[in-house]
Motif scaffolding. Structure first.
Motif, PDB file in Angstrom:
ATOM      1  N   PRO A  53       0.925  -1.050   0.172  1.00  0.00           N
ATOM      2  CA  PRO A  53       0.070   0.162   0.055  1.00  0.00           C
ATOM      3  C   PRO A  53       0.857   1.404  -0.170  1.00  0.00           C
ATOM      4  CG  PRO A  53      -0.754  -1.332   1.802  1.00  0.00           C
ATOM      5  CD  PRO A  53       0.660  -1.914   1.088  1.00  0.00           C
ATOM      6  N   PRO A  54       0.415   2.488  -0.474  1.00  0.00           N
ATOM      7  CA  PRO A  54      -0.790   2.662  -1.101  1.00  0.00           C
ATOM      8  C   PRO A  54      -0.904   2.243  -2.468  1.00  0.00           C
ATOM      9  CG  PRO A  54       0.236   4.531  -1.119  1.00  0.00           C
ATOM     10  CD  PRO A  54       1.236   3.444  -0.556  1.00  0.00           C
ATOM     11  N   GLU A  55       0.207   1.897  -3.327  1.00  0.00           N
ATOM     12  CA  GLU A  55       0.151   1.481  -4.724  1.00  0.00           C
ATOM     13  C   GLU A  55      -0.742   0.190  -5.034  1.00  0.00           C
ATOM     14  OE1 GLU A  55       4.304   0.502  -5.920  1.00  0.00           O
ATOM     15  OE2 GLU A  55       3.605   0.076  -7.889  1.00  0.00           O
ATOM     16  N   HIS A  56      -0.603  -0.526  -3.750  1.00  0.00           N
ATOM     17  CA  HIS A  56      -1.276  -1.964  -3.840  1.00  0.00           C
ATOM     18  C   HIS A  56      -3.002  -1.559  -3.862  1.00  0.00           C
ATOM     19  CE1 HIS A  56      -3.401  -5.554  -1.934  1.00  0.00           C
ATOM     20  NE2 HIS A  56      -2.587  -6.186  -3.016  1.00  0.00           N
ATOM     21  N   ASP A  57      -3.218  -0.685  -2.957  1.00  0.00           N
ATOM     22  CA  ASP A  57      -4.772  -0.126  -2.934  1.00  0.00           C
ATOM     23  C   ASP A  57      -5.420  -0.081  -4.371  1.00  0.00           C
ATOM     24  OD1 ASP A  57      -4.149  -0.544  -0.325  1.00  0.00           O
ATOM     25  OD2 ASP A  57      -4.258   1.721  -0.004  1.00  0.00           O
ATOM     26  N   VAL A  58      -4.572   0.904  -5.222  1.00  0.00           N
ATOM     27  CA  VAL A  58      -5.115   1.268  -6.451  1.00  0.00           C
ATOM     28  C   VAL A  58      -5.211  -0.105  -7.432  1.00  0.00           C
ATOM     29  CG1 VAL A  58      -4.410   2.625  -8.386  1.00  0.00           C
ATOM     30  CG2 VAL A  58      -3.771   3.292  -6.100  1.00  0.00           C
ATOM     31  N   GLU A  59      -4.146  -0.827  -7.394  1.00  0.00           N
ATOM     32  CA  GLU A  59      -4.196  -1.758  -8.203  1.00  0.00           C
ATOM     33  C   GLU A  59      -5.329  -2.653  -7.897  1.00  0.00           C
ATOM     34  OE1 GLU A  59      -0.353  -3.448  -8.408  1.00  0.00           O
ATOM     35  OE2 GLU A  59       0.478  -1.904  -9.179  1.00  0.00           O
ATOM     36  N   VAL A  60      -5.482  -3.252  -6.563  1.00  0.00           N
ATOM     37  CA  VAL A  60      -6.708  -3.943  -6.454  1.00  0.00           C
ATOM     38  C   VAL A  60      -7.856  -3.344  -6.899  1.00  0.00           C
ATOM     39  CG1 VAL A  60      -8.067  -5.020  -4.466  1.00  0.00           C
ATOM     40  CG2 VAL A  60      -5.496  -5.189  -4.301  1.00  0.00           C
ATOM     41  N   GLN A  61      -8.122  -2.162  -6.648  1.00  0.00           N
ATOM     42  CA  GLN A  61      -9.228  -1.498  -7.107  1.00  0.00           C
ATOM     43  C   GLN A  61      -9.561  -1.757  -8.724  1.00  0.00           C
ATOM     44  OE1 GLN A  61      -9.749   2.798  -6.597  1.00  0.00           O
ATOM     45  NE2 GLN A  61      -9.248   2.381  -4.474  1.00  0.00           N
ATOM     46  N   ILE A  62      -8.523  -1.571  -9.376  1.00  0.00           N
ATOM     47  CA  ILE A  62      -8.696  -1.795 -10.848  1.00  0.00           C
ATOM     48  C   ILE A  62      -9.109  -3.324 -11.297  1.00  0.00           C
ATOM     49  CG2 ILE A  62      -7.107  -1.756 -13.227  1.00  0.00           C
ATOM     50  CD1 ILE A  62      -5.519   0.509 -11.841  1.00  0.00           C
ATOM     51  N   VAL A  63      -8.188  -4.226 -10.593  1.00  0.00           N
ATOM     52  CA  VAL A  63      -8.495  -5.570 -11.068  1.00  0.00           C
ATOM     53  C   VAL A  63      -9.603  -6.366 -10.390  1.00  0.00           C
ATOM     54  CG1 VAL A  63      -7.091  -7.490 -11.082  1.00  0.00           C
ATOM     55  CG2 VAL A  63      -6.173  -5.882 -11.257  1.00  0.00           C
ATOM     56  N   ARG A  64     -10.099  -5.740  -9.154  1.00  0.00           N
ATOM     57  CA  ARG A  64     -11.328  -6.450  -8.489  1.00  0.00           C
ATOM     58  C   ARG A  64     -12.455  -6.698  -9.259  1.00  0.00           C
ATOM     59  NH1 ARG A  64     -11.563  -4.889  -2.811  1.00  0.00           N
ATOM     60  NH2 ARG A  64     -10.038  -6.530  -2.479  1.00  0.00           N
ATOM     61  N   ARG A  65     -12.673  -5.552  -9.992  1.00  0.00           N
ATOM     62  CA  ARG A  65     -13.913  -5.463 -10.824  1.00  0.00           C
ATOM     63  C   ARG A  65     -13.839  -6.557 -11.713  1.00  0.00           C
ATOM     64  NH1 ARG A  65     -13.944  -0.483 -13.966  1.00  0.00           N
ATOM     65  NH2 ARG A  65     -11.891  -0.391 -13.050  1.00  0.00           N
ATOM     66  N   ALA A  66     -12.813  -7.238 -12.378  1.00  0.00           N
ATOM     67  CA  ALA A  66     -12.800  -8.175 -13.172  1.00  0.00           C
ATOM     68  C   ALA A  66     -12.979  -9.667 -12.749  1.00  0.00           C
ATOM     69  CB  ALA A  66     -11.313  -8.306 -13.855  1.00  0.00           C
ATOM     70  N   PHE A  67     -13.221  -9.697 -11.210  1.00  0.00           N
ATOM     71  CA  PHE A  67     -13.287 -10.686 -10.466  1.00  0.00           C
ATOM     72  C   PHE A  67     -14.846 -10.473  -9.794  1.00  0.00           C
ATOM     73  CE2 PHE A  67      -8.859 -10.652 -10.978  1.00  0.00           C
ATOM     74  CZ  PHE A  67      -8.582 -11.962 -11.438  1.00  0.00           C
ATOM     75  N   SER A  68     -15.658  -9.920 -10.368  1.00  0.00           N
ATOM     76  CA  SER A  68     -17.101  -9.697  -9.686  1.00  0.00           C
ATOM     77  C   SER A  68     -17.563 -11.021  -9.582  1.00  0.00           C
ATOM     78  CB  SER A  68     -17.734  -8.744 -10.279  1.00  0.00           C
ATOM     79  OG  SER A  68     -18.213  -9.259 -11.444  1.00  0.00           O
ATOM     80  N   GLY A  69     -18.437 -11.448  -8.760  1.00  0.00           N
ATOM     81  CA  GLY A  69     -19.397 -12.398  -8.791  1.00  0.00           C
ATOM     82  C   GLY A  69     -20.176 -12.860  -9.855  1.00  0.00           C
ATOM     83  N   ALA A  70     -20.613 -11.768 -10.563  1.00  0.00           N
ATOM     84  CA  ALA A  70     -21.299 -11.910 -11.589  1.00  0.00           C
ATOM     85  C   ALA A  70     -20.681 -12.496 -12.887  1.00  0.00           C
ATOM     86  CB  ALA A  70     -22.198 -10.685 -12.247  1.00  0.00           C
ATOM     87  N   TYR A  71     -19.564 -11.777 -12.929  1.00  0.00           N
ATOM     88  CA  TYR A  71     -18.632 -11.969 -14.048  1.00  0.00           C
ATOM     89  C   TYR A  71     -18.136 -13.676 -13.740  1.00  0.00           C
ATOM     90  CZ  TYR A  71     -14.842 -12.303 -17.254  1.00  0.00           C
ATOM     91  OH  TYR A  71     -14.062 -12.863 -18.464  1.00  0.00           O
TER      92      TYR A  71
END
Ligand code: HEM
Length: 410
Positions: A89-107
């Motif tokens: 962190p804080p670099e990690h926080d930003v990266e997680v935000q970007i990638v997390r959406r690609a792992f959404s439950g619906a996807y």
């Protein structure tokens, strides 16, 4: 965080000991009983943490315990492509935000039918009885198919470029053993091939988005090439770091988990029979498999300041292994840890450390669980009584815990 000062005898531990790889549980039992903290053996200069509660407290103390030198034993250099698992962190926080959406439950859910169809396709090619290396024929292709889907790459094209070999050789992940020069060279080659493969793909997807031919959220690559933080786009090096990491993180691990569970169910025929009779137990069986045979023994952190680990004095930036697989067998975490029981309740097994803990917890955990569940359910539907042929060969000693091949007959 206060220094970890539990009692400790002088203990050593060696990831690279072939005996350990052959059967890890006796070593973990010894470490859990006598050695909350141990020292790496021989030329491997590291320390290891075996107990559940100590691993969790280190994962929580991110101001002290860093991932900046990478999750393996090898120290990452600052100019290497890096992402998520080797940033703080804080670099990690930003990266997680970007990638997390690609792992959404619906996807993740939207991938389910495709994974089932693909698993069935692989099994449909097999005769009614026969002999096969299930690791290569089944456990390797399924996660590769999925990761290619996620990244927006054609699997057939990826195969033609040697993706399967990267996984079979565990090529990139073996970067973790810095002492093995031959493997380090194979890994370095795989890394260059990976960069050469992905670089034009990034351009291709950027061009398609610019031409209105693809949406920014179409796949992980389009998300990465369009992602911005405070008006700044990710560098190409950073995106390549993501791609390379996801390829290994998402494939070799899941492959290992599938093969490990095929093996474990064979070793416990009464558990296999229970699962065949009651397929609804699949989620519990997968979780118990992940707890009992974690595909990754452990991963590393380094300390930002000098500290103590038990009786050991650690200089700044010492590599310390968090032994997920050992934490999963800690009697303070779970009753009768040596019992393999697929009817354990999910609420107790789900807290296993197989996917790590804290800010770096695996983003692909739900996806991996789904892949393993489908792969095992389909396999059992096709061949409920498969048998092992000979003794399987453990993978070469490393942070990964699995097999190089697993011959079965049905
Ligand atoms: C059984 C299969 C898997 C296992 C055992 C596993 C294990 C792990 C572990 C232990 C970590 C934590 C690393 C650390 O603390 O240093 C991690 C992180 C991660 N894994 Fe997995 N993984 C699996 C499957 C996947 C899949 C299928 C994907 C994606 C397609 C994935 C993506 C990631 C990502 C993106 C991270 C980094 C999280 C971060 O640093 O914030 N993993 N994984």
């Amino acid at each position: 965080m206060k220094e970890l000062m539990d009692k400790n005898t002088s203990c050593t531990f060696d990831f690279f000991d072939p005996e350990f790889q052959q059967d890890t549980h006796p070593t973990y039992a010894r470490l859990l009983e006598q050695c909350p903290f141990s020292k790496g053996k021989g030329e491997h200069d590291f320390y290891a943490v075996s107990r559940y509660k100590d691993i969790v407290s280190i994962c929580k103390a991110t101001d002290m315990w860093s991932s900046k030198f990478g999750p393996g034993l090898r120290y990452y250099s600052p100019d290497e492509p890096r992402a998520l698992v080797n940033v703080d962190p804080p670099e990690h926080d930003v990266e997680v935000q970007i990638v997390r959406r690609a792992f959404s439950g619906a996807y993740i859910k939207s991938l389910e039918d495709g994974i089932r169809d693909y698993s069935r396709e692989l099994l449909a090619d097999l005769p009614d009885s026969g002999e096969i290396d299930i690791h290569r024929a089944y456990s390797i292709p399924i996660p590769l198919y999925v990761i290619c889907k996620l990244l927006g790459i054609d699997y057939a094209d990826a195969k033609a470029h040697g993706f399967d070999d990267w996984v079979i050789n565990n090529a990139i992940s073996t970067v973790y053993d810095p002492a093995d020069e031959e493997k380090a060279a194979i890994a370095a080659d795989a890394q260059s091939e990976m960069i050469a493969y992905f670089t034009p793909k990034l351009k291709e997807w950027s061009d398609r988005i610019a031409a209105g031919d693809a949406a920014p959220d179409e796949n992980l690559i389009t998300r990465l090439v369009t992602a911005e933080h405070e008006g700044v786009k990710l560098s190409t090096n950073k995106i390549l770091g993501f791609c390379g990491f996801l390829l290994v993180a998402g494939s070799a691990t899941t492959t290992t988990a599938i093969t490990n569970l095929v093996y474990r169910l064979f070793r416990h025929p009464e558990q296999r029979a229970k699962l065949v009779a009651e397929p609804a137990l699949i989620a519990q069986a997968v979780e118990e498999g992940l707890r009992y045979d974690a595909p990754v023994h452990g991963l590393f952190r380094t300390n930002n300041r000098p500290t103590k680990l038990g009786s050991y004095d650690l200089e700044e930036n010492t590599k310390v292994a968090l032994l997920w697989a050992s934490g999963n067998l800690d009697p303070e975490f779970i009753d009768e840890p040596e019992l393999f029981d697929i009817s354990r309740e999910l609420k107790s097994t789900r807290r296993n450390l197989t996917f790590g803990y804290g800010i770096h917890t695996c983003l692909g955990a739900s996806l991996a669980r789904m892949e393993i569940a489908i792969a095992i359910a389909e396999l059992l539907a096709k061949m409920p009584n498969y048998e092992l042929v000979g003794e399987p060969k453990p993978s070469t000693p490393d942070v990964m815990s699995g097999f190089e091949s697993l011959m079965i007959k049905w």
